[in-house]
Design a protein around this motif. Sequence first.
Motif, mmCIF file in Angstrom:
data_model
loop_
_atom_site.group_PDB
_atom_site.id
_atom_site.type_symbol
_atom_site.label_atom_id
_atom_site.label_comp_id
_atom_site.label_asym_id
_atom_site.label_seq_id
_atom_site.Cartn_x
_atom_site.Cartn_y
_atom_site.Cartn_z
ATOM 1 N N ARG A 32 0.809 -1.230 0.000
ATOM 2 C CA ARG A 32 0.000 0.000 0.000
ATOM 3 C C ARG A 32 0.834 1.267 0.000
ATOM 4 O O ARG A 32 0.549 2.211 -0.758
ATOM 5 N N ASP A 33 1.856 1.330 0.817
ATOM 6 C CA ASP A 33 2.591 2.578 1.003
ATOM 7 C C ASP A 33 3.826 2.697 0.115
ATOM 8 O O ASP A 33 4.655 3.589 0.331
ATOM 9 N N ASP A 36 1.805 5.666 -5.224
ATOM 10 C CA ASP A 36 0.385 5.904 -5.513
ATOM 11 C C ASP A 36 -0.235 4.767 -6.324
ATOM 12 O O ASP A 36 -1.398 4.398 -6.104
ATOM 13 N N ASN A 38 0.608 1.516 -6.390
ATOM 14 C CA ASN A 38 0.361 0.381 -5.514
ATOM 15 C C ASN A 38 -0.771 0.666 -4.532
ATOM 16 O O ASN A 38 -1.555 -0.232 -4.205
ATOM 17 N N ARG A 39 -0.863 1.905 -4.065
ATOM 18 C CA ARG A 39 -1.926 2.272 -3.133
ATOM 19 C C ARG A 39 -3.302 2.087 -3.779
ATOM 20 O O ARG A 39 -4.229 1.537 -3.164
ATOM 21 N N LYS A 40 -3.455 2.533 -5.017
ATOM 22 C CA LYS A 40 -4.734 2.405 -5.710
ATOM 23 C C LYS A 40 -5.112 0.932 -5.892
ATOM 24 O O LYS A 40 -6.265 0.543 -5.680
ATOM 25 N N TYR A 42 -3.964 -1.607 -4.126
ATOM 26 C CA TYR A 42 -4.207 -2.186 -2.800
ATOM 27 C C TYR A 42 -5.649 -1.945 -2.348
ATOM 28 O O TYR A 42 -6.354 -2.881 -1.938
ATOM 29 N N PHE A 43 -6.099 -0.695 -2.411
ATOM 30 C CA PHE A 43 -7.435 -0.382 -1.925
ATOM 31 C C PHE A 43 -8.528 -0.991 -2.800
ATOM 32 O O PHE A 43 -9.594 -1.359 -2.304
ATOM 33 N N ALA A 46 -8.469 -4.594 -1.513
ATOM 34 C CA ALA A 46 -8.852 -4.699 -0.105
ATOM 35 C C ALA A 46 -10.329 -4.374 0.119
ATOM 36 O O ALA A 46 -10.957 -4.921 1.027
ATOM 37 N N VAL A 65 -5.257 -10.381 2.681
ATOM 38 C CA VAL A 65 -5.166 -8.934 2.860
ATOM 39 C C VAL A 65 -4.776 -8.659 4.306
ATOM 40 O O VAL A 65 -5.508 -9.013 5.235
ATOM 41 N N ARG A 67 -4.400 -5.718 6.540
ATOM 42 C CA ARG A 67 -4.690 -4.276 6.599
ATOM 43 C C ARG A 67 -3.778 -3.535 7.566
ATOM 44 O O ARG A 67 -3.507 -2.347 7.389
ATOM 45 N N GLY A 70 -0.735 -3.138 5.501
ATOM 46 C CA GLY A 70 -0.980 -2.593 4.175
ATOM 47 C C GLY A 70 -0.408 -3.447 3.068
ATOM 48 O O GLY A 70 0.229 -2.931 2.146
#
Length: 218
Positions: A32-33, A36, A38-40, A42-43, A46, A65, A67, A70
């Motif tokens: 996640r972190d 950007d 990977n963050r998109k 990931y969410f 998830a 997952v 959480r 992340g």
Amino acid sequence: MIEEHWDNYTSSEKEQFQRAARRLLKNTFIVRDKDDDNRKIYFFIAKRPDPFREYFKYIGFDIAVDRENGVVMLQNDRSVSETRRIQANRIQLKKFESIVLCCLWTIYVDRISKGSLKRDIIIGITDLRFELEKYGLKDQIDNKTLMINTIDTFKKYNLVDVIGKIGDVDCSIRIYPSIQFALNGEEFRQFVEKATERFKYADEDDGFDEEEIDEFDE
């Protein structure tokens, strides 16, 4: 059924699903972190993991997952017997790669256990060298090509990233929380024993038996 999920997706969500599924197959981990992108991804996973579980079960995989850290990870389907589990998404590590993975794992777990609030840990190249010296790898430590190739392998699976250039004094390595799931405690113990024993008696070009980086404890 995956078809029901698919029919309920918008065209944009279908594209996101395809992209996320391909990324999991390529990298095993989504962190996640990391950035950007990977963050998109990931969410997106998830938020609704069930479509991915339905999709991947047809080829013998599942996703997990985490959480808190992340991390989304692709893993073998635990409902499938050991003898029927997929042998894909495994890599065969050479001695040096194996020991570097052990060292990175050790450093990360040690920093987290000491109360680090950040889930990704940044270390200097000298920190890694200090750990490697414990295995008597003096000749390999300063082999720039060997170190670059080894770190690149772990970068591919979103376990680490490099800040700067390997070989430079100010080079740093970012260890992602996904490293925790590359080995559990018992695997680490066995891994170290195997790596140490083979390092004593084998040539550098010899490989280890396959070590999983896509099958983890939940």
